[in-house]
Design a protein around this motif. Structure first.
Motif, mmCIF file in Angstrom:
data_model
loop_
_atom_site.group_PDB
_atom_site.id
_atom_site.type_symbol
_atom_site.label_atom_id
_atom_site.label_comp_id
_atom_site.label_asym_id
_atom_site.label_seq_id
_atom_site.Cartn_x
_atom_site.Cartn_y
_atom_site.Cartn_z
ATOM 1 N N THR A 1 0.854 -1.168 0.000
ATOM 2 C CA THR A 1 0.000 0.000 0.000
ATOM 3 C C THR A 1 0.900 1.231 0.000
ATOM 4 O O THR A 1 2.126 1.116 -0.020
ATOM 5 N N ASN A 2 0.297 2.394 0.069
ATOM 6 C CA ASN A 2 1.090 3.619 0.114
ATOM 7 C C ASN A 2 1.894 3.737 1.393
ATOM 8 O O ASN A 2 2.930 4.409 1.432
ATOM 9 N N ASP A 3 1.424 3.076 2.461
ATOM 10 C CA ASP A 3 2.044 3.264 3.767
ATOM 11 C C ASP A 3 2.694 2.023 4.357
ATOM 12 O O ASP A 3 3.410 2.114 5.359
ATOM 13 N N SER A 4 2.460 0.859 3.751
ATOM 14 C CA SER A 4 3.041 -0.361 4.323
ATOM 15 C C SER A 4 3.201 -1.432 3.259
ATOM 16 O O SER A 4 2.597 -1.349 2.181
#
Length: 370
Positions: free
Chosen positions: A149-152
């Motif tokens: 994802t964008n964060d993980s």
């Protein structure tokens, strides 16, 4: 012997070096009376550009019907610079390994006497190094479930007892034919998968009482491979660790352009240099074809063609001794191209007992190497 060989040149320097390996195999077939047929297929970036897939179904079909696969290299800067690319050249190689279940990767690491001074390491440390790395090839992080994802992000590393046992048996048997020493490289102090590897291999050791089994953590093994590579005989390890160690081992031999490999199971076999596509060097005549040619020698080994494989290696040794090598290794001449190295080795195979060989196209200024 009749062999149907699938040829997957791939990307970058792959087509150039693979062409030399095919040339050498054709010379062997002529010299020994074999019949080798070659069927080309697309893979990697070359396949994406033409079909949209890094591993077209036609390529998989050709490989499944073949007796062996000769693989070049894959990769492209175009995809390396695009983190959002859904289809990548490397998917072709990973997909082929998975489709054919090529679970055992075998990588010899040999310090050639004529090239000891090409290594960044001290000669006394590397002389007589002869290592065989058995790398599990279809499990671990490279094939586990992936999330981004964008964060993980996450990559699942998973192994079963079956996956460990089948390659461990190969490694133990190889050690029996060599110095009788097997080193398992893992990270059992931190990873559950490594603890399973250590447990299973330790249990299996009782079946091979003539093999001395040792254990090293991956970080320590990486250091020991540089400090004292001669201590190793056969190394057994999981997918990612094997990838890293075999690349590191190229420092011992002086160039990654000398390292060949075989990826096998009970039914299929693929042979390839371990180096990448190196697109910026493509079509310049500077790519070292020896790793690809030595991969062809491993192909001959696989089918019990021992004399043929030995002749290929003798020709390679001669080329190294006479400095008929590409710029990454050449200490004497500056105009030996990829093709000229292949020509030299082809001529040697055709005239193995001649003292004055006519090495076609190996011209250096006003002189010709003989």
């Amino acid at each position: 012997m009749k062999l149907n060989i699938a040829v997957l040149p791939g990307d970058g320097i792959g087509p150039e070096v693979t062409a030399q390996a095919v040339k050498v195999l054709k010379a062997i077939a002529m010299e020994f009376g074999h019949i080798f047929t070659f069927n080309k297929a697309l893979v990697g970036a070359a396949a994406i550009e033409k079909t949209g897939s890094a591993l077209p179904e036609e390529t998989v079909s050709i490989c499944k019907k073949a007796d062996a696969i000769l693989f070049g290299a894959i990769g492209s800067a175009k995809y390396d610079m695009d983190p959002d690319a859904e289809v990548r050249p490397e998917h072709g190689l990973l997909g082929l390994r998975k489709s054919l279940d090529l679970y055992a990767n075998i990588r010899p690491v040999i310090a050639y006497e004529d090239l000891l001074n090409k290594s960044s390491l001290k000669i006394k440390q590397i002389r007589d190094t002869n290592i065989l790395i058995y790398r599990e090839l279809t499990g671990g992080l490279y094939f586990g479930e992936k999330k981004l994802t964008n964060d993980s992000a996450s990559d699942i590393c998973e192994y079963s007892r079956f996956e460990i046992e089948r390659i461990a048996h190969m490694a133990f048997k190889a050690a029996q034919t060599r110095k009788g020493k097997l080193t398992l490289v893992d990270k059992a102090n931190a990873l559950a998968t490594s603890r399973l590897w250590r447990k299973v291999v330790q249990e299996m050791a009782t079946q091979y009482p003539d093999v001395k089994l040792n254990f090293l953590y991956i970080d320590n093994a990486a250091m020991e491979l540089i400090i004292n590579p001669r201590q190793f005989d056969v190394i057994l390890t999981e997918n990612m660790f094997g990838d890293i160690l075999s690349e590191e081992a190229s420092v011992i031999v002086g160039t990654i352009g000398l390292l060949a490999s075989a990826s096998i199971n009970e039914k299929h076999a693929m042979f390839e240099p371990i180096h990448g596509a190196y697109g910026k060097f493509a079509n310049k005549g500077v790519a070292n074809p020896i790793a690809s040619i030595l991969s062809a020698a491993m192909l001959l080994d696989h089918f019990g063609l021992d004399k043929e494989a030995a002749l290929v290696r003798k020709a390679v040794h001669k080329s190294l001794k006479l400095h008929i090598t590409t710029p990454d290794l050449n200490m004497k001449y500056d105009n030996i191209s990829t093709t000229k190295v292949g020509d030299f080795i082809e001529d040697f195979i055709n005239n193995p007992e001649e003292t004055n060989l006519n090495f076609k196209n190996i011209h250096l200024g006003q002189s010709t190497i003989i």
